[in-house]
Design a protein around this motif. Structure first.
Motif, PDB file in Angstrom:
ATOM      1  N   SER A  80       0.934  -1.376  -0.279  1.00  0.00           N
ATOM      2  CA  SER A  80      -0.319   0.222   0.053  1.00  0.00           C
ATOM      3  C   SER A  80       0.848   1.536   0.361  1.00  0.00           C
ATOM      4  O   SER A  80       0.589   2.205  -0.563  1.00  0.00           O
ATOM      5  CB  SER A  80      -0.735   0.300   0.908  1.00  0.00           C
ATOM      6  OG  SER A  80      -0.579   0.185   2.510  1.00  0.00           O
ATOM      7  N   GLY A  83       2.086   1.935  -3.553  1.00  0.00           N
ATOM      8  CA  GLY A  83       1.320   2.467  -3.976  1.00  0.00           C
ATOM      9  C   GLY A  83       0.973   0.858  -5.281  1.00  0.00           C
ATOM     10  O   GLY A  83       0.171   1.365  -6.553  1.00  0.00           O
ATOM     11  N   LYS A  84       1.254  -0.355  -4.873  1.00  0.00           N
ATOM     12  CA  LYS A  84       0.675  -1.855  -4.935  1.00  0.00           C
ATOM     13  C   LYS A  84      -0.748  -2.717  -5.428  1.00  0.00           C
ATOM     14  O   LYS A  84      -0.533  -3.023  -5.770  1.00  0.00           O
ATOM     15  CB  LYS A  84       1.958  -1.899  -5.382  1.00  0.00           C
ATOM     16  CG  LYS A  84       3.764  -1.910  -5.448  1.00  0.00           C
ATOM     17  CD  LYS A  84       4.957  -2.829  -5.959  1.00  0.00           C
ATOM     18  CE  LYS A  84       6.179  -2.347  -6.366  1.00  0.00           C
ATOM     19  NZ  LYS A  84       6.865  -3.296  -6.621  1.00  0.00           N
ATOM     20  N   ASN A  86      -4.167  -1.753  -4.348  1.00  0.00           N
ATOM     21  CA  ASN A  86      -5.611  -0.563  -4.167  1.00  0.00           C
ATOM     22  C   ASN A  86      -6.540  -0.894  -3.620  1.00  0.00           C
ATOM     23  O   ASN A  86      -6.329  -1.782  -3.161  1.00  0.00           O
ATOM     24  CB  ASN A  86      -6.052  -0.729  -5.624  1.00  0.00           C
ATOM     25  CG  ASN A  86      -7.446   0.443  -5.991  1.00  0.00           C
ATOM     26  OD1 ASN A  86      -8.780  -0.253  -5.801  1.00  0.00           O
ATOM     27  ND2 ASN A  86      -6.913   1.545  -7.161  1.00  0.00           N
ATOM     28  N   SER A  88      -9.560  -0.026  -2.536  1.00  0.00           N
ATOM     29  CA  SER A  88     -10.924  -0.794  -2.637  1.00  0.00           C
ATOM     30  C   SER A  88     -11.248  -2.098  -3.194  1.00  0.00           C
ATOM     31  O   SER A  88     -11.463  -2.855  -2.574  1.00  0.00           O
ATOM     32  CB  SER A  88     -11.758   0.712  -4.218  1.00  0.00           C
ATOM     33  OG  SER A  88     -11.356   1.566  -3.716  1.00  0.00           O
ATOM     34  N   GLU A 109      -4.804   6.772   1.828  1.00  0.00           N
ATOM     35  CA  GLU A 109      -4.144   5.975   0.266  1.00  0.00           C
ATOM     36  C   GLU A 109      -4.874   7.378  -0.488  1.00  0.00           C
ATOM     37  O   GLU A 109      -3.179   7.461  -1.349  1.00  0.00           O
ATOM     38  CB  GLU A 109      -5.629   5.331  -0.322  1.00  0.00           C
ATOM     39  CG  GLU A 109      -4.640   4.946  -1.252  1.00  0.00           C
ATOM     40  CD  GLU A 109      -6.044   3.617  -2.381  1.00  0.00           C
ATOM     41  OE1 GLU A 109      -5.771   2.698  -2.863  1.00  0.00           O
ATOM     42  OE2 GLU A 109      -7.650   3.546  -1.310  1.00  0.00           O
ATOM     43  N   SER A 110      -4.861   8.016  -0.901  1.00  0.00           N
ATOM     44  CA  SER A 110      -4.459   9.396  -1.885  1.00  0.00           C
ATOM     45  C   SER A 110      -3.461   9.984  -1.151  1.00  0.00           C
ATOM     46  O   SER A 110      -2.962  10.662  -1.885  1.00  0.00           O
ATOM     47  CB  SER A 110      -6.028  10.300  -2.115  1.00  0.00           C
ATOM     48  OG  SER A 110      -6.151  10.900  -0.821  1.00  0.00           O
ATOM     49  N   LYS A 113       0.143   8.670  -1.847  1.00  0.00           N
ATOM     50  CA  LYS A 113       0.240   8.547  -3.332  1.00  0.00           C
ATOM     51  C   LYS A 113       0.670   9.411  -3.611  1.00  0.00           C
ATOM     52  O   LYS A 113       1.895   9.824  -3.975  1.00  0.00           O
ATOM     53  CB  LYS A 113      -1.129   8.206  -4.208  1.00  0.00           C
ATOM     54  CG  LYS A 113      -1.059   7.113  -4.259  1.00  0.00           C
ATOM     55  CD  LYS A 113      -2.584   7.488  -4.875  1.00  0.00           C
ATOM     56  CE  LYS A 113      -3.105   5.762  -5.374  1.00  0.00           C
ATOM     57  NZ  LYS A 113      -4.889   5.631  -6.135  1.00  0.00           N
TER      58      LYS A 113
END
Length: 121
Positions: A80, A83-84, A86, A88, A109-110, A113
């Motif tokens: 996570s 960025g590997k 997702n 959802s 999460e955003s 990133k």
């Protein structure tokens, strides 16, 4: 020289995350929350991330009631960050379990990133 993510212990990785976020507080400005990670698998531990006044403080253990708790394996935690994974898809497939305010989990999460962790580890 920077270490690869797999070279960090869970505690070292949490310390490094705190450093990365506090060196560039822009993405967390205005975000006020307490996020708890319950990590299991190759490494285990509970860490609370306190976002307050554009600063991140990470503490091991449970100090207070979090806004959201995310339970995941150490491997999925690292994915996570890179960025590997997702959020959802991870939630729907059971790779991450969330208790509390799920929208805060997606906000994290955003934010992650924006830091492009893989380039600064």
């Amino acid at each position: 020289m920077a270490k690869a993510i797999n070279e960090y212990s869970l505690t070292e990785l949490m310390c490094r995350i705190e450093e990365i976020f506090n060196e560039n507080p822009g993405p967390i400005q205005g975000f006020e929350s307490i996020v708890q990670y319950d990590i299991h698998g190759d490494a285990e531990g509970t860490y609370q991330h306190f976002f307050h006044d554009g600063k991140l403080t990470i503490k091991e253990g449970i100090e207070t009631t979090p806004v959201v708790t995310m339970q995941m394996s150490y491997d999925n935690f690292k994915k996570s960050l890179l960025g590997k994974l997702n959020g959802s898809v991870a939630l729907l497939t059971g790779k991450v379990k969330v208790k509390g305010d799920i929208s805060t989990g997606f906000k994290i999460e955003s934010i992650v990133k924006k830091y492009n962790i893989k380039s600064v580890l």
